[in-house]
Design a protein around this motif. Structure first.
Motif, PDB file in Angstrom:
ATOM      1  N   HIS A 229       0.840  -1.207   0.000  1.00  0.00           N
ATOM      2  CA  HIS A 229       0.000   0.000   0.000  1.00  0.00           C
ATOM      3  C   HIS A 229       0.873   1.255   0.000  1.00  0.00           C
ATOM      4  N   TRP A 320      -7.873   4.892   2.813  1.00  0.00           N
ATOM      5  CA  TRP A 320      -6.612   4.171   2.597  1.00  0.00           C
ATOM      6  C   TRP A 320      -5.686   4.330   3.800  1.00  0.00           C
ATOM      7  N   THR A 321      -5.644   5.528   4.368  1.00  0.00           N
ATOM      8  CA  THR A 321      -4.752   5.799   5.488  1.00  0.00           C
ATOM      9  C   THR A 321      -5.160   5.007   6.723  1.00  0.00           C
ATOM     10  N   ASP A 324      -3.858   1.644   6.091  1.00  0.00           N
ATOM     11  CA  ASP A 324      -2.409   1.763   6.191  1.00  0.00           C
ATOM     12  C   ASP A 324      -1.966   1.717   7.655  1.00  0.00           C
TER      13      ASP A 324
END
Length: 415
Positions: A229, A320-321, A324
């Motif tokens: 990622h 996404w974070t 992550d």
């Protein structure tokens, strides 16, 4: 109110955070300006720089396990300080580069030192944080590192704007100085006990032999798949933003800045509950599913008008974070908790080796998959991430079941 600053309260972890902050300011300087220094000032071609960094990066991975194992036997604080002095020398050596062979002669040892240092850092974090605080320490340092890289990138912008030989030299020297300052801060920590001093559990793999521990490697392997990622965010998303979503280049900075801000604010909070293998595996499963959920959001931006696409790019990056950060905490928790007590550094080295290989291979494969496959490529990537996350709990149960139970102490003998 909760703490706003990513710096922890006074103590050893704060000292380590200051060392990390200084070191990552230098990392930001070099990340932003290194390639331009080598091409515009030294005169190497972009292809040569890319090829040299790829070769150096792959060779550098070979130092991960040996130096991690060395941190199990030596004080990881002192070992890391020595490595950073070596990195300062390597950073300064870029001032002497004038050809591709000279570039390789500097880049390869620098990569060996950098990769080995990551494993030693993981052992040092484990020693400072202890079994119940090492994942928290890892997340804290990640937030601090993001802050440092942002500051370094901004400072590099000054040198890049000036765009003179002297400005690039100042950038190179500044990177080297941050290694020395970080090493000096590390030596302010008290000497750390080595993992090898802990009593080994009978039946565990010998120190430095994590590459023979297939069940650990299986868990680390799915974590390594999810670690790509990073490549998606810093390489694929910027290219997709400009070429497919049609957004202006400054949007790329906004997307990456959103990731940085959320990391600084949420890294510690989202790391909670990952100290032991079983809950860490469940968090890794969630990470895979959340990363998978972000992929169709990115995919849709390729068919929207520019303004809605930009908004959705920021939303997708926020999702996404979260994935992550969950992956970072869960991966660290698994790598720590599945390692034998006397081989933490070696196992961190093996975990870093697999992640490094996955990211090295992912640069080409992910670019081809997403930019070549378009929205379908994003959906395929989502399936891969979801499958990796869903596999984590079962693989972790097998790895935990394979660990020998600690022997009970005889009555009257202190533990």
């Amino acid at each position: 109110m909760g703490r706003v600053s990513p710096l922890p309260p006074p103590g050893p972890l704060r000292t380590l955070a200051y060392a990390t902050l200084v070191n990552t300011v230098g990392a930001g300087l070099w990340l932003a300006g290194g390639a331009l220094y080598l091409t515009r000032d030294v005169g190497l071609s972009a292809t040569s720089v890319g090829a040299g960094l790829t070769v150096a990066g792959l060779v550098g991975l070979s130092a991960s396990v040996p130096l991690g194992a060395l941190a199990d036997r030596w004080d990881p604080r002192t070992l890391r300080a020595v490595l950073q002095v070596g990195q300062a020398v390597a950073a300064l050596a870029y001032l002497l580069v004038g050809s591709f062979p000279a570039f390789l002669a500097v880049a390869v040892p620098e990569a060996l030192l950098a990769t080995g240092n990551l494993a030693v850092r993981a052992a040092l974090v484990a020693a400072v944080g202890g079994p119940d605080g090492r994942v928290h320490a890892f997340a804290t340092l990640r937030a601090v590192a993001n802050l440092g890289i942002t500051v370094g990138t901004a400072l590099a912008g000054i040198a890049l704007a000036v765009d003179t030989h002297r400005a690039y030299q100042v950038l190179v020297v500044g990177n080297a100085v941050t290694y020395l300052l970080s090493a000096a801060l590390l030596l302010r920590l008290p000497p750390q006990p080595t993992a090898a001093r802990e009593r080994p559990v009978p039946g565990t793999p010998r120190h430095g032999r994590p590459l023979r521990d297939r069940r650990f490697l299986a868990v680390s392997g799915v974590s390594a798949v999810l670690s790509t990622h990073v490549t998606v965010l810093v390489l694929v998303v910027p290219l997709w933003t400009v070429d497919e979503a049609g957004a202006p280049p400054p949007v790329v900075s906004a997307v990456l800045l959103a990731n940085t801000i959320l990391t600084v604010l949420l890294a510690v909070r989202l790391s909670r509950g990952a100290e032991r293998a079983a809950p860490a595996a469940r968090k890794l499963r969630r990470a895979g599913l959340v990363l998978a959920a972000a992929t169709p959001l990115y995919a849709v931006t390729g068919v929207l008008p520019v303004l809605p696409a930009v908004v959705l790019l920021l939303v997708a990056t926020a999702v996404w974070t979260v994935g992550d950060l969950w992956h970072g905490a869960a991966g660290a928790g698994l790598a720590y908790d599945l390692a034998p007590p006397g081989a933490i550094g070696a196992y961190q080295g093996a975990d870093g080796l697999l992640a490094g290989l996955a990211q090295a291979l992912g640069r080409g494969l992910l670019t081809l998959l997403v930019l070549g496959g378009g929205p379908v490529g994003w959906l395929v990537l989502g399936v891969v991430f979801a499958a990796a996350g869903l596999a984590a709990p079962a693989l972790t149960r097998r790895a935990v079941a394979n660990r020998p139970a600690p022997q009970a102490q005889p009555a009257g003998v202190p533990g």
